[in-house]
Structure formats: C-alpha cells, structure tokens
Design a protein around this motif. Structure first.
Motif, short mmCIF file in Angstrom:
data_model
loop_
_atom_site.label_atom_id
_atom_site.label_comp_id
_atom_site.label_asym_id
_atom_site.label_seq_id
_atom_site.Cartn_x
_atom_site.Cartn_y
_atom_site.Cartn_z
N PHE A 88 0.58 -1.31 0.17
CA PHE A 88 -0.60 -0.06 0.15
C PHE A 88 0.94 1.18 -0.20
CE2 PHE A 88 -2.78 -3.53 1.43
CZ PHE A 88 -4.23 -2.84 0.94
N TYR A 89 1.38 1.31 0.87
CA TYR A 89 2.34 2.35 0.70
C TYR A 89 3.08 2.80 -0.65
CZ TYR A 89 6.06 5.77 1.71
OH TYR A 89 6.81 7.51 2.46
N GLY A 93 0.59 4.71 -2.70
CA GLY A 93 0.47 5.98 -2.83
C GLY A 93 1.68 6.66 -3.52
N GLU A 94 2.75 6.21 -3.06
CA GLU A 94 3.94 7.02 -3.76
C GLU A 94 3.86 6.80 -5.61
OE1 GLU A 94 8.15 6.68 -1.07
OE2 GLU A 94 7.24 4.99 -1.97
N ALA A 121 -1.38 8.55 3.38
CA ALA A 121 -2.14 8.89 2.64
C ALA A 121 -3.13 10.45 3.06
CB ALA A 121 -3.59 7.40 3.08
N LYS A 163 2.19 2.84 7.34
CA LYS A 163 2.62 3.44 6.72
C LYS A 163 1.86 4.57 5.76
CE LYS A 163 6.73 3.25 5.06
NZ LYS A 163 7.85 2.35 4.44
N TYR A 164 0.71 3.51 4.95
CA TYR A 164 0.54 3.78 3.95
C TYR A 164 -0.80 5.07 4.43
CZ TYR A 164 -3.81 4.89 0.59
OH TYR A 164 -4.59 5.92 -0.66
N ASP A 211 2.88 -1.70 6.52
CA ASP A 211 2.84 -1.65 5.33
C ASP A 211 2.12 -0.68 5.08
OD1 ASP A 211 3.37 -0.30 2.38
OD2 ASP A 211 1.87 -2.06 1.80
#
Ligand code: FE
Ligand code: FE
Ligand code: ZN
Length: 279
Positions: free
Chosen positions: A17-18, A21-22, A59, A54-55, A51
């Motif tokens: 997921f992180y 997001g990037e 976000a 962090k995401y 993860d």
C-alpha cells in the motif's frame, strides 16, 4: 465550496500500500484502483500491517482519498456450476475480510455471467451470495459494476443492478460503480444525453448509490456490447463528453478511476488532461 477532483488509475498493489500511495502521487492523482488478487484468480498476498499503517499516515499527509479495490474477473457468483459459485463466494468473503484491514474503502466486482440459466436466476444467486457474506460491522462498501452486457453478463441494464440490491439485506453496504465504456456499450448514450442517462440511473437505482466512476473511452459505438476500453479522447466517447461527465454536478465529487490501455506515462498524461478540463 471548491470540490476536490478525485482522479486516479488502475495500479499494481504488488509492492504494497505504501508503494501504491507513492505511485498515486507520482502520477499526479489522489486515488487509485487495484486488484485484490491476480485478476485471473488465484491466491492473494498476505496484507502487511506495518505497510498499511505507513500507508494510512502517508495518505492522510498527502490528501489521498478513498481507494477502490477490484475483484478478480474470474469471480463469478452466478455461474451455473455450483463449485465455481462456491469458490466465488469464498473469494468475496476473503476479499472483504482483507479490505477491513484498510477500513472504509470501496470494493468493486462484476456481478457475473449467468451462462445459460437466465438473468433472473443469476440475480438470485448474486444476492444470495451477498446475503451470506456481507456483515453488519464491515466498513467496506461493496460496489456492483455496470456492465457492457457482453454475452450473458448480468448488470448491463440498470434494472438488473437494482434488483440485486433490492434482494440484498444489508443494502447500506452496497453501492454502484459506473463504467463509462460499459454503459455506453450497453446502450446508454452518455455522449448525447448525459442528463437523461443520469435521470434514468436515479429513477431505477438512485444516484445516492453511485460511489465511483470508471472513466474509459470506448473503441466501439453506442450499444455494441463489446467492452473494449480506449484511451481518453481516442474513442467514441471523446474529450467533450468527458468534460461534461467529470464536471457534472451529480458526479464531480466522486472518485474517477482510469482503466484505459496505458502504461504509467500514459496514465500520467490522461490524469493531467482530465485535471486541465475539471472546472
Ligand atoms: Fe471492472
Ligand atoms: Fe470497469
Ligand atoms: Zn471493461
């Protein structure tokens, strides 16, 4: 109030997921769609809680909005084969369970193909499955995608979508994702009569159920039931119609997800194009 344009495209979740997001930010968007597992079926990767954590903060910091997960194409809740139906039901249950790790998102699936036993029986099987899988305490909203009406696909007519929702007990967990290529292919003229199509959607399903838009141009003419997506501006729908669609007062606040035949650079260009015509 100035509306935020929620725009993104279909991306891979294979890096987590992180990384997703990037990728969203690098393409100039603020949302995305991803497959919950291999689109042709198969097992899903375990979700890494760190993860996700962090995401979620990434976000929040960067204004990434609601994500749309897409079920695998092989998930057919209304197959004539009981084994395939059971597999689909288990997949749906597992997907929703996994989505709860990243609460409050959208999960979209193709209603299914009845392959012979008829649309009525198909609708019954789909709502049966939803009734056995949906949970009162889930935070994920489950969306039925409007289909092109190819072959024995269920969901090519708004009435079919309505009937599935009607027979589903936990209606508040249900919504609809409108695919521009699919509805045009199904015969709804969003190019020349967008207001008429949205009125029809409102009369049959209710616009309050509409939670996301798949924004795709179409390789084929109105009503052709082929389901072949085209790049924005290169198909039969065209930029002028998309300008009206993304700016329409009843649609402009929804998340728009591209599923056009593109690599990442092509998606970035289409996101920039759509942002430039959003008023
Ligand atoms: Fe789809
Ligand atoms: Fe779609
Ligand atoms: Zn499609």
């Amino acid at each position: 109030m100035i509306a935020i344009f929620n725009i993104g495209c279909h991306l891979s979740i294979s890096g987590g997921f992180y990384a997703l997001g990037e990728a969203i930010l690098s393409l100039g968007g603020n949302t995305a769609q991803f497959f919950t597992r291999n689109p042709r079926g198969g097992s899903a990767k375990a979700i890494d809680n760190d993860d996700v954590k962090k995401y979620l903060s990434f976000a929040k910091e960067n204004g990434i909005g609601t994500l749309l997960a897409h079920a695998s194409y092989t998930m057919n809740l209304c197959s004539g084969d009981a084994k395939i139906r059971e597999f689909a039901r288990n997949t749906l249950a597992d997907d929703i369970l996994r989505m709860e790790k990243i609460p409050g998102q959208l999960y979209n699936f193709h209603p299914g193909s009845h392959v012979g036993q008829g649309v009525e029986a198909g609708i019954e099987m789909i709502s049966d499955a939803l009734n056995s899988v949906l949970k009162e305490d889930q935070t994920t909203t489950v969306l039925l995608e409007t289909m092109a009406g190819k072959g024995s696909e269920v969901g090519g007519r708004f009435e079919e979508i309505r009937e599935i929702i009607d027979r589903t007990e936990l209606k508040e967990k249900m919504g609809v994702c409108l695919d521009t290529c699919h509805v045009y292919d199904a015969g709804y003229d969003i190019v020349n009569d967008l207001d008429g199509v949205l009125q029809k959607f409102d009369d049959v399903i209710g616009l309050d159920r509409l939670k996301a838009i798949h924004i795709n141009d179409d390789k084929n003419p109105l009503g052709s039931h082929k389901d072949r997506h085209e790049k924005i501006g290169e198909g039969t729908i065209g930029v002028e119609a998309f300008t009206r669609i993304i700016n329409h007062p009843r649609l402009r606040q929804l998340p728009f997800l591209l599923e056009t035949p593109n690599e990442l650079d092509g998606y970035a260009k289409e996101i920039a194009l759509l942002k430039s015509i959003y008023k």
